[in-house]
Design a protein around this motif. Structure first.
Motif, PDB file in Angstrom:
ATOM      1  N   ASP A 198       0.844  -1.196   0.000  1.00 18.77           N
ATOM      2  CA  ASP A 198       0.000   0.000   0.000  1.00 18.77           C
ATOM      3  C   ASP A 198       0.879   1.246   0.000  1.00 18.77           C
ATOM      4  OD1 ASP A 198      -2.280   1.579   0.034  1.00 18.77           O
ATOM      5  OD2 ASP A 198      -2.370   1.634   2.213  1.00 18.77           O
ATOM      6  N   HIS A 369       7.429   1.048   6.378  1.00 20.51           N
ATOM      7  CA  HIS A 369       7.252  -0.398   6.604  1.00 20.51           C
ATOM      8  C   HIS A 369       8.553  -1.102   6.238  1.00 20.51           C
ATOM      9  CE1 HIS A 369       3.028  -1.036   7.533  1.00 20.51           C
ATOM     10  NE2 HIS A 369       2.639  -0.309   6.513  1.00 20.51           N
ATOM     11  N   TYR A 394       5.722  -7.921   4.400  1.00 24.12           N
ATOM     12  CA  TYR A 394       4.455  -7.207   4.343  1.00 24.12           C
ATOM     13  C   TYR A 394       3.402  -8.058   3.638  1.00 24.12           C
ATOM     14  CZ  TYR A 394       1.510  -3.055   3.454  1.00 24.12           C
ATOM     15  OH  TYR A 394       0.493  -2.127   3.409  1.00 24.12           O
ATOM     16  N   TRP A 395       2.276  -8.281   4.341  1.00 19.85           N
ATOM     17  CA  TRP A 395       1.148  -9.033   3.796  1.00 19.85           C
ATOM     18  C   TRP A 395       1.561 -10.418   3.302  1.00 19.85           C
ATOM     19  CZ3 TRP A 395      -1.686  -4.532   0.685  1.00 19.85           C
ATOM     20  CH2 TRP A 395      -2.230  -3.641   1.611  1.00 19.85           C
ATOM     21  N   ASN A 432       4.566  -7.336   9.070  1.00 27.96           N
ATOM     22  CA  ASN A 432       3.341  -6.551   9.167  1.00 27.96           C
ATOM     23  C   ASN A 432       2.162  -7.283   8.545  1.00 27.96           C
ATOM     24  OD1 ASN A 432       1.912  -3.857   9.591  1.00 27.96           O
ATOM     25  ND2 ASN A 432       1.531  -4.226   7.427  1.00 27.96           N
ATOM     26  N   TYR A 495      -8.722  -1.658  12.589  1.00 29.70           N
ATOM     27  CA  TYR A 495      -9.390  -0.536  11.896  1.00 29.70           C
ATOM     28  C   TYR A 495     -10.903  -0.600  12.068  1.00 29.70           C
ATOM     29  CZ  TYR A 495      -5.058   0.791   9.521  1.00 29.70           C
ATOM     30  OH  TYR A 495      -3.789   1.239   9.228  1.00 29.70           O
ATOM     31  N   TRP A 570      -2.155   5.102  12.287  1.00 31.05           N
ATOM     32  CA  TRP A 570      -1.790   5.186  10.880  1.00 31.05           C
ATOM     33  C   TRP A 570      -2.441   6.407  10.284  1.00 31.05           C
ATOM     34  CZ3 TRP A 570       1.969   2.856   8.597  1.00 31.05           C
ATOM     35  CH2 TRP A 570       2.041   2.819   7.200  1.00 31.05           C
ATOM     36  N   PHE A 575       0.135   9.765   2.109  1.00 32.60           N
ATOM     37  CA  PHE A 575       1.261   9.274   1.317  1.00 32.60           C
ATOM     38  C   PHE A 575       0.747   8.656   0.024  1.00 32.60           C
ATOM     39  CE2 PHE A 575      -0.163   5.858   4.054  1.00 32.60           C
ATOM     40  CZ  PHE A 575      -0.106   4.736   3.257  1.00 32.60           C
ATOM     41  N   ARG A 580      -5.013   3.584  -4.218  1.00 32.22           N
ATOM     42  CA  ARG A 580      -6.034   4.494  -3.674  1.00 32.22           C
ATOM     43  C   ARG A 580      -6.456   5.458  -4.767  1.00 32.22           C
ATOM     44  NH1 ARG A 580      -7.044   1.773   1.094  1.00 32.22           N
ATOM     45  NH2 ARG A 580      -5.051   1.076   1.922  1.00 32.22           N
TER      46      ARG A 580
HETATM   47  C1  GCB Z   1      -2.499  -1.509   6.994  1.00 33.04           C
HETATM   48  C2  GCB Z   1      -1.124  -1.524   6.475  1.00 33.04           C
HETATM   49  C3  GCB Z   1      -0.708  -0.165   5.962  1.00 33.04           C
HETATM   50  C4  GCB Z   1      -1.834   0.422   5.126  1.00 33.04           C
HETATM   51  C5  GCB Z   1      -3.011   0.631   6.033  1.00 33.04           C
HETATM   52  C6  GCB Z   1      -4.237   1.170   5.309  1.00 33.04           C
HETATM   53  O1  GCB Z   1      -2.890  -2.328   7.742  1.00 33.04           O
HETATM   54  O2  GCB Z   1      -0.202  -2.002   7.405  1.00 33.04           O
HETATM   55  O3  GCB Z   1       0.464  -0.293   5.213  1.00 33.04           O
HETATM   56  O4  GCB Z   1      -1.465   1.592   4.481  1.00 33.04           O
HETATM   57  O5  GCB Z   1      -3.386  -0.564   6.619  1.00 33.04           O
HETATM   58  O6  GCB Z   1      -4.324   2.362   5.085  1.00 33.04           O
HETATM   59  O7  GCB Z   1      -5.092   0.368   4.975  1.00 33.04           O
END
Ligand code: GCB
Length: 617
Positions: A198, A369, A394-395, A432, A495, A570, A575, A580
Motif C-alpha cells: 500500500d 514499513h 508485508y502481507w 506486518n 481498523y 496510521w 502518502f 487508492r
Molecule cells: C495496513 C497496512 C498499511 C496500510 C493501512 C491502510 O494495515 O499495514 O500499510 O497503508 O493498513 O491504510 O489500509
C-alpha cells in the motif's frame, strides 16, 4: 498414511532445520560508515531505461560483437566518430542526467510507474593512496542493484531499504573513474516486499552513494551500548592484515572513560565496564548523546551514542527501569510536499519528527514499513523519539520459499548492523499483517530469533491481526497469534469502524484479552480524510469530522485495554499509494494522514495531540 506421516515429519523438522543456520553474514558492515571520510557521489548522474535488460549482457545474452553492455567503459561517442561502421544503441555519457540520490520518479513524469531496469552512470575523480582501502557505500537502492566500477562488476545487492557496501580497493584508479549502477525495481512474489503493497514503489538510488576510505586495518563493525545490568559494553570487529591481536581503545571523553583492549585471532574485541556514575541516560525527555571513538592503529571509528535500557517486565515496557507508554504515530519515509520523492535530508527528517515530538506530544514513532534512512534514525536519537524499526515483510510473503527466508534474514541483519548504535531504536519488527500459517510462523520465528541473537538489548515485535468473536452481547478481541511466544511485545493493527461496519459508538464496549502476559501496542489504527473536506452530519467517510470522531472513539477503546502500552496510529501524513484511486477523495494518495501531504493538519491531529498531552504527558 505414509505421505501424511512424511508431511508431519517435515513440519516437525522444518523449524529445527531453519534454526540450525546461523544469522546471515554481512560483510563489509562498515558500521557508522555515514560518519567516515568519504567522497559524496551525490549530484548529476546519467540515466537510461532498459526494460528488456539488454544492457546487462548484450544482445542475445552476450553474443560477442552483437551488442554491448551498458557498464562497459567504451567511449561510445568516440567509437562512433572514429569508425563509421560502429553501431551502438545507447550512449550513457550523452544520456539525460538526474540529481541523485532520488527516486527515478523525479526524473520525468513518465517514470512514476516504470518498473524494471534503469542504468545510472557518472564519472568521478579519485586519489587512492597506497595502504588505504576504499568502499562504495549505498544508503539504499530500490530494489536490486548491480554495481560496476570501471567496467568490472563489484557486486549486486537485493533489498530496497538497507545500506550496503562493496570494497573497491585495487579497482579504483587515480584520476577519472566510471561508476555504473543497474537498478532494477521489478519485484516478484518471492521478493520483499512482494509486488502488492500500500505504498508507491520509488525505484532508484534513493539514498546517498559515497566512496568511503579507511586505513588498511579498520574497525568494520562496532557496537557500544548500555547493558540491562548497567554496564557499558563494546563489541568491535577489526578487518585487515593487522586485525588479529590488534590493539583497540574505546573513549567516551565526556565521561572520562577510556578502555584499552586487544582483538582476538578473528579480529573481535569484547569488553564490559560498569557505567560511570556521571552517565546521563538517554530518554525522550533528555536525549543525551555522547561522542564515542574506537581507535585501532591508524583508524578512528566515531559515532554519537546515547545510553539507555529498554526491557519488558510482565505486561510493562520499561525505559531505564521505569514503565513507559509509547505515545506515537506511524510514518512513511516521505518528506512533506506536494510531490514527495523520498529525498530524506536532515531538514526533512527534522520537520517530520518535530511534528511528532512537538506537534503531537509524542515520544515514539513507527518507521513503517521498511528500514528508514540513517538520516531519520539519527534524527530520532537527537530529538528524543523511541523508534519501531521494521523490514518489509508485508502481507502475503512467500513464507515457504527458503530463498525468500534467506533474503529476509540478510535484510534484517543489515538493518540491525547499521542501526545497533541508534539509541532511539527500541523495537525491531519482523513483519506486518502476515496471514497465519505454519510456514509463516516458522519464517517469522527465525527472524525473531535472529533479531535477539544480533541484539539482546532491544525488544522484538511484529504487527499482527487480532481475532474477534461475539460473547453474549459483547465483541471480544483476543490477541493470540502463534507467533507471540517468539516476541517480546505484542502489536496489532485494528481498523474497526473504518474497514468494518462497526458503529463508532460501539468501540468503547469492545473487550480486549490475551492469554499472554505481555505488553500490547496498537501498531495501527486509522481512518481516511481529505484535508478540507467537511461534513456537518459527521457521518461520511473521508470528512475531517468522521476521522476526528473515529480517533475519539478508538482512543476511548484504547484506554480500556488493560495491557496496552503504546500506539502508533496510521499515519502522520498522507502518502502516495497507487491502490487508492477514488477520484474525489484520494487521487492516488492514502488519506489516513493526520496531515495532508503538504502538512495541513486535519481535525484528528489535535484529537490525538490533546490525548497524548493529557494521558501521557
Ligand atoms: C495496513 C497496512 C498499511 C496500510 C493501512 C491502510 O494495515 O499495514 O500499510 O497503508 O493498513 O491504510 O489500509
Amino acid at each position: 498414511w505414509m505421505q501424511r506421516f512424511l508431511l508431519a515429519l517435515t513440519f516437525m523438522l522444518a523449524p529445527a532445520l531453519v534454526e540450525a543456520q546461523p544469522v546471515a553474514p554481512v560483510h563489509p558492515v562498515l558500521a557508522s560508515g555515514d560518519l567516515r571520510t568519504n567522497l559524496d557521489l551525490s549530484g548529476q548522474w546519467h540515466y537510461s531505461i532498459d526494460p528488456y535488460r539488454d544492457g546487462m549482457a548484450g544482445f542475445h545474452g552476450g553474443d560477442p560483437g552483437l551488442g554491448h553492455r551498458r557498464y562497459d567503459t567504451t567511449d561510445v561517442a568516440a567509437a562512433m566518430r572514429d569508425d563509421p561502421a560502429a553501431l551502438y544503441e545507447y550512449d550513457m555519457t550523452r544520456a539525460p542526467t538526474a540529481t541523485l540520490p532520488s527516486s527515478w520518479l523525479t526524473h520525468d513524469a513518465t517514470m512514476r510507474h516504470y518498473r524494471g531496469l534503469v542504468w545510472y552512470q557518472r564519472s568521478f575523480t579519485a586519489d587512492p593512496r597506497p595502504g588505504e582501502r576504499q568502499f562504495l557505500r549505498f544508503g539504499a537502492v530500490n530494489y536490486r542493484a548491480h554495481v560496476y566500477l570501471n567496467g568490472k562488476s563489484v557486486g549486486a545487492h537485493e533489498g530496497g531499504f538497507t545500506t550496503f557496501a562493496f570494497e573497491v580497493t585495487g579497482l579504483l584508479k587515480p584520476g577519472a573513474n566510471q561508476i555504473t549502477v543497474g537498478v532494477d525495481s521489478d519485484r516478484s512474489d518471492t521478493d520483499l516486499p512482494p509486488p502488492v503493497t500500500d505504498w508507491e514503489t520509488y525505484g532508484g538510488i534513493t539514498r546517498a552513494v559515497t566512496l568511503v576510505t579507511t586505513p588498511a586495518t579498520y574497525v568494520d563493525d562496532a557496537w557500544v551500548r548500555l547493558t540491562r545490568d548497567g554496564r557499558i559494553a563494546v563489541d568491535a570487529v577489526l578487518d585487515g592484515k593487522g586485525a588479529a591481536g590488534g590493539a583497540l581503545t574505546l573513549a567516551i571523553p565526556a565521561l572520562g572513560l577510556t578502555l584499552d583492549g586487544k582483538a582476538d585471532a578473528a579480529g573481535h574485541w569484547t569488553a564490559r565496564v560498569p557505567a560511570p556514575v556521571a552517565l546521563e541516560r538517554w530518554s525522550p525527555d533528555t536525549p543525551r548523546l555522547y561522542d564515542v571513538t574506537i581507535t585501532a592503529g591508524a583508524d578512528v571509528w566515531k559515532d554519537r551514542i546515547g545510553f539507555r535500557t529498554i526491557a519488558v517486565e510482565g505486561d510493562q515496557i520499561l525505559l531505564n527501569g521505569k514503565p513507559v507508554f509509547l505515545a506515537g504515530i506511524a510514518l512513511h519515509e516521505e518528506e512533506f510536499g506536494a510531490n514527495p520523492t523520498r529525498a530524506i535530508t536532515p531538514q526533512a527528517a527534522r520537520a517530520l519528527l518535530t511534528e511528532v515530538k512537538q506537534g503531537l506530544h509524542g515520544n515514539y514513532v513507527r518507521l513503517a514499513h521498511y528500514p528508514h534512512s540513517e538520516v531519520m534514525t539519527r534524527m530520532a536519537d537527537e530529538l528524543g523519539l523511541l523508534v519501531w524499526s521494521e523490514i518489509p515483510i508485508y502481507w502475503r510473503v512467500a513464507f515457504d520459499n527458503p530463498q525468500t527466508l534467506a533474503t529476509a534474514r540478510h535484510m534484517l541483519a543489515e538493518e540491525i548492523l547499521r542501526d545497533r548504535n541508534r539509541t532511539a531504536i527500541a523495537i525491531w519488527s519482523v513483519g506486518n499483517e502476515t496471514p497465519v500459517s505454519a510456514a509463516r510462523n516458522a519464517f517469522l520465528s527465525t527472524l525473531a530469533k535472529d533479531a535477539h541473537a544480533l541484539d539482546d538489548t532491544r525488544l522484538v515485535s511484529a504487527a499482527l491481526l487480532v481475532g474477534r468473536k461475539q460473547e453474549g452481547g459483547a465483541s471480544v478481541f483476543t490477541v493470540d497469534d502463534p507467533l507471540i511466544p517468539a516476541l517480546d511485545v505484542m502489536a496489532v493493527n485494528a481498523y474497526n469502524g473504518w474497514y468494518t461496519p462497526d458503529k463508532l459508538s460501539d468501540l468503547a464496549s469492545f473487550v480486549w484479552r490475551s492469554p499472554y502476559e505481555k505488553p500490547l501496542i496498537l501498531s495501527e489504527f486509522g481512518a481516511g480524510a481529505l484535508a478540507g473536506e467537511h461534513d456537518a452530519t459527521r457521518a461520511h467517510k473521508f470528512s475531517e469530522e468522521f476521522q476526528a470522531d473515529y480517533y475519539r472513539a478508538t482512543l476511548d477503546m484504547a484506554s480500556r485495554i488493560p495491557f496496552l502500552r503504546g500506539m502508533s496510529p496510521w499515519v502522520l501524513k498522507d502518502f502516495r499509494s497507487p491502490r487508492r484511486q477514488h477520484p474525489v477523495y484520494q487521487q492516488g494518495w492514502n488519506r489516513k494522514g493526520l496531515e495532508s501531504e503538504t502538512g495541513a493538519r486535519k481535525q484528528a491531529f489535535d484529537v490525538l495531540a490533546d490525548y497524548y498531552a493529557q494521558h501521557h504527558p
